[in-house]
Design a protein around this motif. Structure first.
Motif, PDB file in Angstrom:
ATOM      1  N   ASP A  13       0.826  -1.206   0.000  1.00 33.11           N
ATOM      2  CA  ASP A  13       0.000   0.000   0.000  1.00 33.11           C
ATOM      3  C   ASP A  13       0.863   1.260   0.000  1.00 33.11           C
ATOM      4  O   ASP A  13       0.614   2.204  -0.755  1.00 33.11           O
ATOM      5  CB  ASP A  13      -0.919  -0.009   1.230  1.00 33.11           C
ATOM      6  CG  ASP A  13      -1.820   1.215   1.267  1.00 33.11           C
ATOM      7  OD1 ASP A  13      -2.562   1.437   0.302  1.00 33.11           O
ATOM      8  OD2 ASP A  13      -1.772   1.954   2.272  1.00 33.11           O
ATOM      9  N   VAL A  14       1.891   1.277   0.839  1.00 31.99           N
ATOM     10  CA  VAL A  14       2.800   2.429   0.893  1.00 31.99           C
ATOM     11  C   VAL A  14       3.489   2.601  -0.459  1.00 31.99           C
ATOM     12  O   VAL A  14       3.606   3.714  -0.982  1.00 31.99           O
ATOM     13  CB  VAL A  14       3.850   2.255   2.008  1.00 31.99           C
ATOM     14  CG1 VAL A  14       4.883   3.374   1.946  1.00 31.99           C
ATOM     15  CG2 VAL A  14       3.174   2.237   3.371  1.00 31.99           C
ATOM     16  N   ALA A  16       2.433   1.647  -3.439  1.00 32.07           N
ATOM     17  CA  ALA A  16       1.485   2.121  -4.456  1.00 32.07           C
ATOM     18  C   ALA A  16       1.213   3.618  -4.302  1.00 32.07           C
ATOM     19  O   ALA A  16       1.148   4.355  -5.298  1.00 32.07           O
ATOM     20  CB  ALA A  16       0.184   1.333  -4.358  1.00 32.07           C
ATOM     21  N   ARG A  17       1.054   4.064  -3.060  1.00 33.94           N
ATOM     22  CA  ARG A  17       0.751   5.481  -2.822  1.00 33.94           C
ATOM     23  C   ARG A  17       1.937   6.383  -3.155  1.00 33.94           C
ATOM     24  O   ARG A  17       1.786   7.425  -3.801  1.00 33.94           O
ATOM     25  CB  ARG A  17       0.298   5.668  -1.375  1.00 33.94           C
ATOM     26  CG  ARG A  17      -1.069   5.022  -1.097  1.00 33.94           C
ATOM     27  CD  ARG A  17      -1.320   4.799   0.372  1.00 33.94           C
ATOM     28  NE  ARG A  17      -1.461   6.049   1.119  1.00 33.94           N
ATOM     29  CZ  ARG A  17      -1.642   6.104   2.442  1.00 33.94           C
ATOM     30  NH1 ARG A  17      -1.689   4.974   3.135  1.00 33.94           N
ATOM     31  NH2 ARG A  17      -1.766   7.257   3.049  1.00 33.94           N
ATOM     32  N   ALA A  20       2.504   6.432  -7.048  1.00 34.69           N
ATOM     33  CA  ALA A  20       1.548   7.296  -7.746  1.00 34.69           C
ATOM     34  C   ALA A  20       1.932   8.761  -7.603  1.00 34.69           C
ATOM     35  O   ALA A  20       1.840   9.538  -8.563  1.00 34.69           O
ATOM     36  CB  ALA A  20       0.139   7.052  -7.208  1.00 34.69           C
ATOM     37  N   ARG A  21       2.371   9.154  -6.422  1.00 28.41           N
ATOM     38  CA  ARG A  21       2.750  10.552  -6.186  1.00 28.41           C
ATOM     39  C   ARG A  21       4.026  10.921  -6.923  1.00 28.41           C
ATOM     40  O   ARG A  21       4.184  12.052  -7.392  1.00 28.41           O
ATOM     41  CB  ARG A  21       2.904  10.796  -4.692  1.00 28.41           C
ATOM     42  CG  ARG A  21       1.603  10.676  -3.896  1.00 28.41           C
ATOM     43  CD  ARG A  21       1.842  10.900  -2.413  1.00 28.41           C
ATOM     44  NE  ARG A  21       2.289  12.280  -2.159  1.00 28.41           N
ATOM     45  CZ  ARG A  21       2.848  12.669  -1.014  1.00 28.41           C
ATOM     46  NH1 ARG A  21       3.040  11.795  -0.043  1.00 28.41           N
ATOM     47  NH2 ARG A  21       3.211  13.928  -0.855  1.00 28.41           N
ATOM     48  N   MET A  42       1.531   8.348   6.850  1.00 30.83           N
ATOM     49  CA  MET A  42       0.697   7.222   6.417  1.00 30.83           C
ATOM     50  C   MET A  42       0.256   6.340   7.577  1.00 30.83           C
ATOM     51  O   MET A  42      -0.451   5.356   7.372  1.00 30.83           O
ATOM     52  CB  MET A  42       1.447   6.392   5.374  1.00 30.83           C
ATOM     53  CG  MET A  42       1.745   7.152   4.099  1.00 30.83           C
ATOM     54  SD  MET A  42       2.354   6.059   2.777  1.00 30.83           S
ATOM     55  CE  MET A  42       2.553   7.243   1.448  1.00 30.83           C
TER      56      MET A  42
END
Length: 215
Positions: A13-14, A16-17, A20-21, A42
């Motif tokens: 999850d970290v 992916a986030r 994306a940024r 996060m």
């Protein structure tokens, strides 16, 4: 074992986030990534953050030298970047020609028509339309790995901040190439679609290379 799985999910999850940024340039090239700050923002532990950063390092998006830093692309890597684009976009367009739907055609036609109005918009707006056109074709290939690889090549391309200004004639020519690609896709002519996509990227490469040689 459960703890390991949980950590893996948090790291994913970290990753992916952050990815994306970085790819959207919300986090700028050259920016420092501090593990403690990411953990606090996060609301996760340092272990999944560190694992996420190691994954990003493996993808070439961050490097580690006295701390984590978002990569800045060296213009000397331009040829490798364009060679990757030619390979990825060419074959993805070939696959797209076998899977195209009428809805896809309608969407691409609208993007092409909008790009024909380029004189009434700024370069950022045109770039957004152009990226949407190419991304949609990559998505039509049905291969999510191509989408990821395409995003990475575009990241490195835009990351270079190339001192290139496309002329009106070059922009018109690019739009005409978009129409050739679209025609081949609509007719499901796989080989023609692939070659049209490759030629489009080769043309852009030539423009960028010539501009840099005179810079």
């Amino acid at each position: 074992m459960t703890k390991r799985v949980g950590t893996d999910l948090l790291a994913a999850d970290v990753h992916a986030r952050l990815r994306a940024r970085i790819l959207s340039f919300e986090i700028k090239p050259g920016s420092r990534l501090v593990e403690d700050e990411i953990s606090a923002t996060m609301n996760v532990g340092r272990t999944p953050v560190r694992e996420a950063l190691l994954r990003l390092q493996g993808e070439g998006l961050v490097s580690r030298e006295k701390g984590w830093v978002v990569e800045s692309t060296d213009p000397s890597n331009m040829q490798a970047i364009f060679e990757s684009r030619i390979a990825i976009e060419g074959y993805a367009t070939r696959l797209a020609a076998t899977r195209v739907t009428s809805a896809d055609v309608t969407e691409l036609e609208a993007l092409v028509a909008e790009m024909d109005r380029f004189e009434a918009m700024n370069r950022a707006q045109l770039n957004q339309l152009n990226r949407a056109f190419h991304r949609r074709i990559i998505e039509m290939s049905g291969n999510p790995l191509f989408v990821d690889m395409h995003e990475k090549t575009l990241f490195h391309y835009w990351n270079m901040r190339l001192p290139v200004i496309f002329t009106k004639e070059q922009t018109q020519a690019a739009n005409e190439q978009h129409k050739v690609i679209l025609t081949a896709l609509t007719a499901r002519r796989e080989a023609e679609a692939e070659e049209a996509a490759r030629e489009h990227v080769r043309t852009t490469f030539a423009i960028v290379r010539d501009a840099l040689e005179g810079f």
